[in-house]
Design an enzyme around this catalytic site. Structure first.
Site, short mmCIF file in Angstrom:
data_model
loop_
_atom_site.label_atom_id
_atom_site.label_comp_id
_atom_site.label_asym_id
_atom_site.label_seq_id
_atom_site.Cartn_x
_atom_site.Cartn_y
_atom_site.Cartn_z
N GLU A 50 -3.06 3.60 -15.02
CA GLU A 50 -3.71 2.78 -13.98
C GLU A 50 -5.18 2.58 -14.27
OE1 GLU A 50 -3.10 2.83 -9.73
OE2 GLU A 50 -1.05 3.48 -10.03
N TYR A 53 -12.72 -1.00 -3.60
CA TYR A 53 -12.32 0.38 -3.90
C TYR A 53 -13.30 0.98 -4.91
CZ TYR A 53 -9.21 4.28 -5.13
OH TYR A 53 -8.67 5.53 -5.35
N ASP A 104 -1.26 9.32 -5.78
CA ASP A 104 0.02 8.60 -5.76
C ASP A 104 0.96 9.10 -6.86
OD1 ASP A 104 -1.52 7.17 -3.95
OD2 ASP A 104 -1.92 5.54 -5.34
N SER A 159 3.88 1.20 -4.90
CA SER A 159 4.93 0.68 -5.77
C SER A 159 4.49 0.74 -7.23
CB SER A 159 5.28 -0.75 -5.37
OG SER A 159 4.14 -1.58 -5.46
N GLY A 202 0.81 -1.22 0.00
CA GLY A 202 0.00 0.00 0.00
C GLY A 202 0.84 1.26 0.00
N LEU A 203 2.07 1.15 -0.51
CA LEU A 203 2.99 2.31 -0.52
C LEU A 203 3.23 2.80 -1.95
CD1 LEU A 203 5.49 1.02 2.20
CD2 LEU A 203 3.58 2.62 2.50
C1 GLA Z 1 -5.12 4.35 -3.24
C2 GLA Z 1 -5.34 5.12 -4.53
C3 GLA Z 1 -5.32 6.62 -4.30
C4 GLA Z 1 -6.25 7.01 -3.14
C5 GLA Z 1 -6.00 6.11 -1.94
C6 GLA Z 1 -7.00 6.37 -0.84
O1 GLA Z 1 -3.81 4.58 -2.78
O2 GLA Z 1 -4.32 4.80 -5.47
O3 GLA Z 1 -5.67 7.29 -5.49
O4 GLA Z 1 -7.59 6.98 -3.54
O5 GLA Z 1 -6.06 4.73 -2.28
O6 GLA Z 1 -6.82 7.64 -0.32
#
Ligand code: GLA
Length: 398
Positions: A176, A238, A188, A141, A138-139
């Protein structure tokens, strides 16, 4: 050894580059035109606000994804990764489609494809990836991968030279959304390409304008707890959150929840009567936007306790109203707080991945040990820990 915490330190450019160049020669033949790097990120606060036109406050990590790149004139793309031996992909750039290629290759192939239309001529490349952002944590990558590939092309292909970093970030969002099939919101890619070293980045996601925010808490550091949990429902969940926000917008007669910033929250929720799910999601988004601004003010006031309090409030809102936390993230947050963290919260999309703990500088080891012990006591795999410092944006290494 059960009492040993696993730390994931950042590699430096000097650590990575010689091995990457040697691997390029072995895997793809000859020398690359250059090497580029783009960072992963943490988000201090402002979660699930980007696709609602709101605000978020990420900073770039010192952990980066590297790409050694050589352009080619025949419109073909070859992509290989040091982390995925035997999974090289090769094809025509004009044949890249949503879902094909799939998997990790889509993030770099999608970036090439979405830039190719802007280049005014055929674009092709040989790319070897060395990903030093922890994978699946969740960083970001994946954003680091598309951003380092995109920056390389922008530097190498004359027809792309005029693109600025905001445009490159948008091309990576398309990679993406359209090619990898992940409906992510732009935070991101923006921070990976446009971060300011030593600062968090206040992003206004209505137009992606930026305000650098200095890190004013020298006596504190941010620990990242990679829970190593990955919940397979994540992608669908999501998208479901985005759909519910869109439904709420239709009911409320707005284009984006951003338009309701500053409105009376209870009044807005009253207009969603009968749709309890939308009420919870909207309450999170509206209160989270306010918390972002409050946290920026708390940083300006050098008020670590208030920063910590806002982080915890964000976590509770994500857990109870947005329902994107999970057992491992809640455990990490609770254990860190019990061990003396000033604040803690999940970071990123949720359903697994990483939590953050704001800790006094002399308390990081204790918090890390306590979180590690709490995971083992629950029969969970030990988390990985890393120290997050606000770092530089994507750059050309050589
Ligand atoms: C993921 C998505 C971001 C954002 C976060 C939640 O990291 O890539 O665009 O929506 O979740 O804040």
């Amino acid at each position: 050894m059960t009492d040993e915490v696993t730390w994931s330190p950042a590699a430096t450019d000097e650590d990575v580059e010689p091995g990457l160049r040697a691997a390029f020669a072995a895997e793809l033949g000859g020398a690359p035109d250059g090497v580029w790097a783009a960072p992963g990120r943490i988000n201090l606060i402002g979660e699930h606000t980007d696709y609602n036109g709101g605000w978020c406050l990420p900073f770039a990590l010192a952990h980066r994804t590297y790409c050694a790149v050589r352009t080619r004139a025949d419109g073909r793309l070859r992509v290989a990764s040091r982390q995925a031996p035997g999974q090289a992909w090769e094809g025509e750039v004009t044949q890249i489609r949503p879902g094909s290629p799939g998997g990790w290759v889509a993030y770099v192939a999608g970036a090439v494809a979405s830039l190719a239309g802007r280049a005014g001529g055929p674009v092709g490349a040989d790319i070897l990836v060395d990903g030093r952002v922890p994978l699946g944590a969740g960083l970001s990558s994946s954003a680091a991968l598309s951003c380092s590939g995109a920056l390389a092309l922008a530097d190498l292909v004359p027809g792309l030279a005029t693109l600025d970093r905001a445009e490159l970030a948008q091309a990576c969002v398309r990679a993406e959304n359209d090619y990898a099939g992940a409906a992510t919101g732009g935070m991101d890619q923006t921070v990976s390409l446009r971060a300011v070293d030593g600062h968090a980045l206040l992003i206004d996601c209505s137009d992606f304008s930026l305000t650098p925010v200095a890190w004013t808490l020298p006596d504190h550091e941010v620990l990242v707890i990679d829970t190593r949990a990955h919940h397979s429902l994540a992608d669908g969940q999501y998208a479901a959150r985005r759909d519910t926000c869109d439904r709420a917008c239709r009911t409320l007669g707005v284009e984006s929840l951003r338009e309701l910033h500053g409105a009376d929250v209870d009044g807005v929720l009253g207009r969603l009567e009968g749709d309890a799910e939308a009420q919870r999601r909207v309450r999170h988004v509206l209160t989270e936007n306010t918390r972002v601004h409050d946290l920026v003010a708390a940083l300006a006031a050098e008020d670590a306790d208030e920063v910590g309090r806002l982080m915890v409030a964000s976590h509770v809102s994500l857990r109870d109203d947005y329902e994107v936390s999970c057992r491992e993230l809640d455990l990490a947050v609770d254990a860190a707080q019990r061990a003396g963290a000033t604040g803690a919260r999940m970071t990123g999309g949720g359903f697994g991945g990483s939590a953050l703990a704001l800790v006094p500088r002399d308390g990081g080891e204790d918090v890390a040990l306590a979180v590690h012990a709490a995971f083992l006591a629950e029969g969970l795999e030990a988390p990985h820990l890393l120290r997050a410092t606000p770092s530089a944006p994507a750059h050309r290494v050589s």
